[in-house]
Design a protein around this motif. Structure first.
Motif, PDB file in Angstrom:
ATOM      1  N   PRO A   5       0.849  -1.198   0.000  1.00 23.06           N
ATOM      2  CA  PRO A   5       0.000   0.000   0.000  1.00 23.06           C
ATOM      3  C   PRO A   5       0.884   1.247   0.000  1.00 23.06           C
ATOM      4  N   LEU A  58       4.486   0.349   4.202  1.00 19.46           N
ATOM      5  CA  LEU A  58       3.990   1.187   3.109  1.00 19.46           C
ATOM      6  C   LEU A  58       5.085   1.513   2.097  1.00 19.46           C
ATOM      7  N   GLY A  80      -4.582   2.713   9.159  1.00 16.67           N
ATOM      8  CA  GLY A  80      -3.822   2.178   8.033  1.00 16.67           C
ATOM      9  C   GLY A  80      -2.586   1.423   8.490  1.00 16.67           C
ATOM     10  N   GLN A 107      -1.143   5.683   5.460  1.00 12.95           N
ATOM     11  CA  GLN A 107      -1.535   4.909   4.283  1.00 12.95           C
ATOM     12  C   GLN A 107      -2.564   5.701   3.492  1.00 12.95           C
TER      13      GLN A 107
END
Length: 129
Positions: free
Chosen positions: A7, A112, A106, A48
């Motif tokens: 992500p 990430l 997130g 995120q």
């Protein structure tokens, strides 16, 4: 090569108004250990990627253990109106701590993909750093 299946970070930008710089410095629990020069004014949401316009960004690291950091929040089309102290996220992955605040939504920062970090590494590599 980075894992681009991860992500992505939000990346939305804003800036910290000059009027909030003294407020951020005043949140340092040890007077004199932070100055206006330590305050991050160029803000970037590293949470995120998310579908709403509520963004968060790091402003100032506070000195000492268990002190947390100063963070700012804003909505698209605005600048932050206040700063606040939030504790650090306790998560660690692969020996790397999460760089967000406790309870953030997130994924953790180490989960990430951040295209800006990729660019910085590429530029640094081009200059031998």
């Amino acid at each position: 090569m980075p894992d681009t299946d991860q992500p992505q970070v939000c990346g939305r930008r804003s800036f910290l108004p000059a009027a909030l710089v003294p407020a951020a410095v005043a949140l340092e629990p040890h007077p004199g250990r932070a100055s206006a020069a330590d305050v991050e004014r160029d803000l970037r949401c590293t949470l995120q990627a998310h579908g709403d316009d509520d963004h968060q960004a790091f402003v100032l690291d506070l000195d000492g253990p268990d002190t947390g950091a100063v963070w700012a929040s804003w909505c698209d089309g605005t600048v932050p109106a206040q700063v606040r102290v939030l504790p650090p996220c306790p998560a660690v992955g692969g020996g790397e701590p999460c760089m967000e605040y406790a309870g953030h939504r997130g994924g953790h920062s180490f989960e990430l993909h951040d295209p800006l970090a990729d660019r910085s590494r590429a530029i640094g590599g081009a200059y031998g750093t």
